[in-house]
Design a protein around this motif. Structure first.
Motif, PDB file in Angstrom:
ATOM      1  N   LEU A 284       0.825  -1.208   0.000  1.00  0.00           N
ATOM      2  CA  LEU A 284       0.000   0.000   0.000  1.00  0.00           C
ATOM      3  C   LEU A 284       0.860   1.258   0.000  1.00  0.00           C
ATOM      4  O   LEU A 284       0.581   2.227  -0.717  1.00  0.00           O
ATOM      5  CB  LEU A 284      -0.930  -0.005   1.217  1.00  0.00           C
ATOM      6  CG  LEU A 284      -2.148  -0.925   1.138  1.00  0.00           C
ATOM      7  CD1 LEU A 284      -2.776  -1.109   2.516  1.00  0.00           C
ATOM      8  CD2 LEU A 284      -3.190  -0.367   0.167  1.00  0.00           C
TER       9      LEU A 284
ATOM     10  N   GLY B 273      -8.940  -3.689   1.021  1.00  0.00           N
ATOM     11  CA  GLY B 273      -9.051  -2.837   2.200  1.00  0.00           C
ATOM     12  C   GLY B 273     -10.448  -2.311   2.394  1.00  0.00           C
ATOM     13  O   GLY B 273     -11.336  -2.443   1.566  1.00  0.00           O
TER      14      GLY B 273
ATOM     15  N   GLU C 166      -5.293   0.248   8.194  1.00  0.00           N
ATOM     16  CA  GLU C 166      -6.222   1.347   7.928  1.00  0.00           C
ATOM     17  C   GLU C 166      -5.495   2.632   7.568  1.00  0.00           C
ATOM     18  O   GLU C 166      -5.921   3.373   6.674  1.00  0.00           O
ATOM     19  CB  GLU C 166      -7.110   1.588   9.156  1.00  0.00           C
ATOM     20  CG  GLU C 166      -8.272   0.625   9.278  1.00  0.00           C
ATOM     21  CD  GLU C 166      -9.181   0.990  10.434  1.00  0.00           C
ATOM     22  OE1 GLU C 166     -10.355   0.565  10.421  1.00  0.00           O
ATOM     23  OE2 GLU C 166      -8.726   1.708  11.344  1.00  0.00           O
TER      24      GLU C 166
ATOM     25  N   GLU D 203      -4.302   2.333   4.075  1.00  0.00           N
ATOM     26  CA  GLU D 203      -5.439   2.300   3.149  1.00  0.00           C
ATOM     27  C   GLU D 203      -5.991   3.695   2.895  1.00  0.00           C
ATOM     28  O   GLU D 203      -6.274   4.072   1.752  1.00  0.00           O
ATOM     29  CB  GLU D 203      -6.544   1.405   3.721  1.00  0.00           C
ATOM     30  CG  GLU D 203      -6.206  -0.079   3.730  1.00  0.00           C
ATOM     31  CD  GLU D 203      -7.236  -0.889   4.498  1.00  0.00           C
ATOM     32  OE1 GLU D 203      -8.375  -0.416   4.629  1.00  0.00           O
ATOM     33  OE2 GLU D 203      -6.903  -1.987   4.971  1.00  0.00           O
TER      34      GLU D 203
ATOM     35  N   SER E   7     -14.631   1.179  -0.363  1.00  0.00           N
ATOM     36  CA  SER E   7     -13.448   1.242   0.489  1.00  0.00           C
ATOM     37  C   SER E   7     -13.481   2.481   1.377  1.00  0.00           C
ATOM     38  O   SER E   7     -13.198   2.418   2.575  1.00  0.00           O
ATOM     39  CB  SER E   7     -12.181   1.242  -0.372  1.00  0.00           C
ATOM     40  OG  SER E   7     -11.013   1.323   0.434  1.00  0.00           O
TER      41      SER E   7
END
Length: 690
Positions: free
Chosen positions: A109, A140, A149, A152, A243
């Motif tokens: 990510l 995610g 998180e 993401e 998402s």
């Protein structure tokens, strides 16, 4: 000679740093990553303790440096072409999904985010970038409390930033799985439609890239599980939207706030085509409203209306309840619901009109009609009380015109018919009007507060449906009756049906003798000074206590009215005061003119007050030490004396409330039409004007 030597040195330095060196280094680092999976046998070592993060940083630095060295802007260099041609991002996405080594998804990510943010060459139009971006989005935002998180939301922030720079990208990214499926079917490694604008085809690199690392990648692919495409759900699932909404539910405040800001950015920059796609082919509106309904249904079945009213000013940017306020069961859940409702309202305000209207209708249908309306019409008093208080809190938060329009239609109907129960008994508005006179004082108070909040909203249908439709044509005024020659002819207390003989016999008289014929201006309308005096003189002098204490004002008594015997009276007078403030001639005449010649069977606010005060004074006439008790009760209501239960305390409080209400009406009449300003205008306004 020196300039020639400098030129030769520059040529020599350039010869020592050919582009092939960067490409070899780039491939070497990628080969090092793939070799880790081929050679490593330790499955428990975290990714951050391997050399993978360092190699990914080196690859990123090479891509950025190569782009800065490019002579022709907009052209992809050899390293970038290698990245695209050998589908490195897709391989990394697969590694991130496998979470091998542990924490690899976090590294992937971060790499995706930095590449998209720092490489200026347009990448999202390439299928070999677009496809892994979609796959990574699907990994995610689905599991609350995910360890990635932070990464993401950073990834989605970069995507939203790119969309802001080029709004046309929104449609491509929103298409998600459908676009990927169509492109995969053709197996063409070509760019998306934007490619035609000048982006090079990734199958035609500037120079042939060496295949070192390709063998390792192929070997790696045999060790990883084959990636299978999930079938298209048929609704054009938008992975970026889902998402973001998943991240909006994060318990980490900064993550949730950033996700909400990103979603707000998307719906506000959307073009007409993208907005239509958001509404018709994405789960945007349903997912937002579904979360709103889930938060509402998670509220405790019992919430005190007084507690609900204390949570004012809840914002989506700061949804948590202030810690300095008194705690009560369900406080945090209520704050979360009101915060998300405020966010929905803000989305509707800022979004493209197509999205705004669709989202407002979805809130009205799913929350108002399907959930709230059955509770408002339920036989359970607790259900009615709680749902009414919650609806009032929502109205207090509401700002967007589109959602206000839907709320008004929900409460008052879509036509121009009156909201009174006798005229439209099957509408929700009719039921709510009846609730104002409910057997339960608590329900009556909660419903009156609902209407008071509604009357403050800037929508002409509200005042028209609730009040003006009953006053149009002035049916309350006697037709053909001559103007009275003197005031005594129309306000003889002995002939007034609202004053009983008992009241006159009791010894109580108005504070002053009936005034002489009211002063009128040239067009025959009553001067405002006479109107003011009429309201001020309603309460007899024997029952007045405000002069004995420092002037406080009407709002003093409203402050602590929630748990006291007199709260219903205060709420009634509060709504009437709110109505009297509307700058409409019919409302002013009906509520503030004591001298109108009423038609048979009709009552005005003034005539009702005359009757109520007469009845009230008749009841308290035999109470010993009345002035002293009234003064004690007034001090108690103002918080200047400790509370002490007295006999007939409700009646005593009623006298004080009426005195203050009459002063309030006099003040409203004075402010609306000062003594030296215009007099009462009774001409009717144009249709629909408020």
């Amino acid at each position: 000679m020196l300039s020639r030597l400098g030129a030769l040195l520059q040529e020599a330095m350039g010869a020592r740093e050919p582009s092939i060196d960067l490409l070899e280094a780039f491939v070497e680092h990628w080969k090092g990553i793939t070799n880790y999976y081929i050679e490593s046998t330790d499955e428990n070592t975290p990714a951050k303790k391997t050399d993978i993060p360092w190699r990914l940083r080196q690859m990123l630095d090479i891509l950025v440096y190569e782009e800065k060295q490019q002579a022709a802007a907009g052209e992809a260099g050899p390293c970038l072409e290698y990245l695209l041609q050998h589908k490195i991002l897709e391989t990394l996405c697969t590694l991130g999904k496998a979470e091998y080594p542990p924490g690899m998804r976090q590294q992937v990510l971060q790499f995706f985010s930095k590449v998209l943010a720092q490489v200026q060459h347009p990448l999202l139009h390439y299928l070999s970038v677009h496809r892994p971006v979609q796959k990574l989005l699907r990994l995610g935002g689905t599991v609350p409390g995910s360890l990635t998180e932070k990464e993401e939301v950073q990834f989605t922030t970069v995507l939203c930033s790119k969309i802001q720079q080029d709004p046309a990208l929104l449609t491509y990214i929103l298409e998600g799985r459908k676009t990927v499926g169509r492109k995969e079917a053709s197996r063409e490694a070509t760019a998306l439609p934007r490619e035609a604008a000048g982006v090079k085809n990734e199958e035609q690199p500037h120079s042939k890239a060496p295949d070192r690392g390709a063998q390792g990648a192929r070997a790696l692919s045999t060790q990883l599980p084959a990636e299978t495409e999930e079938p298209d759900g048929g609704t054009g699932e938008s992975n970026l939207i889902t998402s973001l909404i998943g991240l909006c539910k994060s318990k980490r405040g900064r993550v949730a706030l950033k996700a909400q800001e990103n979603l707000l950015l998307l719906v506000s920059v959307a073009s007409q085509a993208a907005a239509t796609y958001l509404v018709q082919s994405s789960p945007c509106c349903p997912a937002i409203v579904e979360h709103l309904c889930q938060l509402y249904q998670s509220l405790p079945s019992f919430l005190d209306p007084a507690d609900i009213a204390t949570l004012e000013g809840i914002s989506w940017r700061l949804p948590s309840a202030p810690s300095d306020e008194v705690s009560f069961p369900g406080k945090e859940t209520l704050a979360a619901f009101l915060g998300w409702f405020d966010y929905c309202d803000h989305l509707i305000t800022e979004a493209h009109t197509v999205v705004s209207d669709a989202l407002a209708k979805s809130v009205a249908e799913k929350l108002f009609v399907e959930i709230l309306q059955p509770q408002l019409l339920h036989v359970s008093e607790q259900s009615i009380l709680t749902s009414t208080a919650l609806l009032t809190a929502m109205l207090r938060q509401l700002r967007s015109p589109a959602l206000l329009r839907e709320a008004v239609a929900f409460l008052l109907g879509t036509d121009q018919q009156p909201a009174a129960p006798e005229d439209s008994p099957h509408t929700l508005g009719g039921h709510l009007v009846r609730h104002c006179d409910h057997l339960s004082d608590e329900i009556s108070i909660a419903t009156l507060r609902l209407f008071e909040e509604l009357l403050q909203k800037p929508h002409e249908r509200i005042i028209h449906s609730l009040v003006l439709c009953h006053l149009e044509g002035r049916p309350y005024v006697a037709r053909g009756s001559p103007e009275p020659e003197s005031y005594e002819d129309t306000l003889d207390l002995e002939e007034d049906p609202y004053f009983t003989d008992g009241f006159l016999d009791s010894g109580f008289q108005p504070s002053v003798k009936p005034p002489p014929a009211p002063v009128t201006n040239p067009d025959g309308k009553t001067a405002v000074t006479e109107v003011v005096n009429s309201f001020l003189c309603l309460v007899p002098e024997e029952a007045k206590t405000s002069a004995f204490l420092e002037e406080t004002g009407y709002d003093t008594y409203v402050h602590d009215a929630y748990g006291l015997p007199y709260s219903l009276n205060l709420q009634v007078t509060s709504v009437l005061s709110r109505l009297a403030l509307f700058p409409h001639p019919l409302i002013h005449e009906y509520l503030l003119d004591p001298y109108i010649n009423l038609a048979p069977g009709c009552r005005s606010l003034f005539s009702v007050l005359v009757r109520v005060i007469g009845d009230l004074m008749q009841r308290v006439q035999r109470l010993p030490q009345l002035p002293g008790k009234l003064l004690l009760v007034r001090r108690h209501l103002m918080g200047q004396a400790p509370g002490r239960q007295l006999d007939h305390q409700t009646l005593l409080q009623g006298v004080i409330v009426l005195e203050e209400f009459c002063k309030e009406l006099a003040a409203i009449a004075f402010v609306k039409f000062p003594p030296h300003g215009p007099h009462l205008r009774l001409s009717e306004p144009p249709e629909g004007h408020v």
